[in-house]
Design a protein around this motif. Structure first.
Motif, PDB file in Angstrom:
ATOM      1  N   ALA A   1       9.160  -1.750  -7.223  1.00 47.55           N
ATOM      2  CA  ALA A   1       9.068  -2.412  -8.530  1.00 47.55           C
ATOM      3  C   ALA A   1       7.711  -3.078  -8.708  1.00 47.55           C
ATOM      4  N   ALA A   2       7.232  -3.740  -7.669  1.00 50.86           N
ATOM      5  CA  ALA A   2       5.928  -4.408  -7.752  1.00 50.86           C
ATOM      6  C   ALA A   2       4.808  -3.396  -7.978  1.00 50.86           C
ATOM      7  N   ALA A   3       4.871  -2.267  -7.284  1.00 46.65           N
ATOM      8  CA  ALA A   3       3.836  -1.236  -7.448  1.00 46.65           C
ATOM      9  C   ALA A   3       3.895  -0.624  -8.843  1.00 46.65           C
ATOM     10  N   LEU A   4       5.093  -0.383  -9.347  1.00 45.46           N
ATOM     11  CA  LEU A   4       5.227   0.191 -10.688  1.00 45.46           C
ATOM     12  C   LEU A   4       4.662  -0.757 -11.742  1.00 45.46           C
TER      13      LEU A   4
ATOM     14  N   LEU B   1      15.141   1.095 -12.361  1.00 45.95           N
ATOM     15  CA  LEU B   1      15.482   0.648 -11.008  1.00 45.95           C
ATOM     16  C   LEU B   1      16.758  -0.191 -11.037  1.00 45.95           C
ATOM     17  N   PRO B   2      17.561  -0.073  -9.969  1.00 43.32           N
ATOM     18  CA  PRO B   2      18.759  -0.919  -9.900  1.00 43.32           C
ATOM     19  C   PRO B   2      18.356  -2.370  -9.691  1.00 43.32           C
ATOM     20  N   ALA B   3      19.125  -3.267 -10.238  1.00 43.57           N
ATOM     21  CA  ALA B   3      18.869  -4.696 -10.036  1.00 43.57           C
ATOM     22  C   ALA B   3      19.333  -5.059  -8.628  1.00 43.57           C
ATOM     23  N   VAL B   4      18.440  -5.644  -7.855  1.00 45.46           N
ATOM     24  CA  VAL B   4      18.759  -6.040  -6.494  1.00 45.46           C
ATOM     25  C   VAL B   4      18.561  -7.540  -6.382  1.00 45.46           C
ATOM     26  N   PHE B   5      19.601  -8.207  -5.946  1.00 43.84           N
ATOM     27  CA  PHE B   5      19.521  -9.649  -5.775  1.00 43.84           C
ATOM     28  C   PHE B   5      19.757  -9.998  -4.322  1.00 43.84           C
TER      29      PHE B   5
ATOM     30  N   GLU C   1      16.858  -0.913   1.883  1.00 49.38           N
ATOM     31  CA  GLU C   1      16.649  -0.362   0.544  1.00 49.38           C
ATOM     32  C   GLU C   1      16.313  -1.450  -0.477  1.00 49.38           C
ATOM     33  N   ALA C   2      16.916  -2.614  -0.356  1.00 48.47           N
ATOM     34  CA  ALA C   2      16.633  -3.698  -1.304  1.00 48.47           C
ATOM     35  C   ALA C   2      15.174  -4.128  -1.239  1.00 48.47           C
ATOM     36  N   GLU C   3      14.635  -4.244  -0.031  1.00 44.97           N
ATOM     37  CA  GLU C   3      13.234  -4.621   0.124  1.00 44.97           C
ATOM     38  C   GLU C   3      12.322  -3.506  -0.383  1.00 44.97           C
ATOM     39  N   ALA C   4      12.684  -2.271  -0.096  1.00 48.81           N
ATOM     40  CA  ALA C   4      11.902  -1.133  -0.580  1.00 48.81           C
ATOM     41  C   ALA C   4      11.889  -1.103  -2.104  1.00 48.81           C
TER      42      ALA C   4
ATOM     43  N   ASN D   1       0.825  -1.210   0.000  1.00 47.77           N
ATOM     44  CA  ASN D   1       0.000   0.000   0.000  1.00 47.77           C
ATOM     45  C   ASN D   1       0.860   1.261   0.000  1.00 47.77           C
ATOM     46  N   VAL D   2       1.951   1.246   0.739  1.00 53.82           N
ATOM     47  CA  VAL D   2       2.857   2.393   0.766  1.00 53.82           C
ATOM     48  C   VAL D   2       3.435   2.645  -0.615  1.00 53.82           C
ATOM     49  N   ALA D   3       3.980   1.610  -1.228  1.00 54.64           N
ATOM     50  CA  ALA D   3       4.597   1.770  -2.550  1.00 54.64           C
ATOM     51  C   ALA D   3       3.557   2.175  -3.593  1.00 54.64           C
ATOM     52  N   TRP D   4       2.403   1.531  -3.557  1.00 60.07           N
ATOM     53  CA  TRP D   4       1.348   1.836  -4.515  1.00 60.07           C
ATOM     54  C   TRP D   4       0.889   3.284  -4.365  1.00 60.07           C
ATOM     55  N   HIS D   5       0.769   3.754  -3.123  1.00 52.51           N
ATOM     56  CA  HIS D   5       0.364   5.129  -2.849  1.00 52.51           C
ATOM     57  C   HIS D   5       1.362   6.119  -3.457  1.00 52.51           C
TER      58      HIS D   5
END
Length: 81
Positions: free
Chosen positions: A63-66, A76-80, A55-58, A16-20
């Protein structure tokens, strides 16, 4: 069971935060969803829900919201993990 419920609630709050943030960027005249940062996601997650995330989780939630809103994640940077 209790742990799964907590994890689910946490996930919903973070999505919800990211989507907002992405939606707000879409609504701004000069805003672009690609300008939303993982730091903004982490900051709002703490401000609204007292959730500290890395930051990786954020970046994952951003990315999911976008993608959910039909935007590219090429910037977005690639985060593994």
């Amino acid at each position: 069971m209790f742990t799964q419920l907590r994890a689910r609630k946490r996930h919903i709050r973070l999505m919800n935060v990211a989507w907002h943030l992405v939606r707000e960027a879409e609504l701004r005249v000069t805003g672009e969803p690609s300008q939303v940062t993982a730091v903004e996601v982490a900051t709002l997650a703490f401000g609204r829900h007292q959730l500290r995330i890395e930051e990786a989780e954020a970046t994952d939630y951003l990315a999911a919201a976008l993608v959910d809103r039909g935007h590219s994640i090429d910037h977005l940077p690639a985060v593994f993990a």
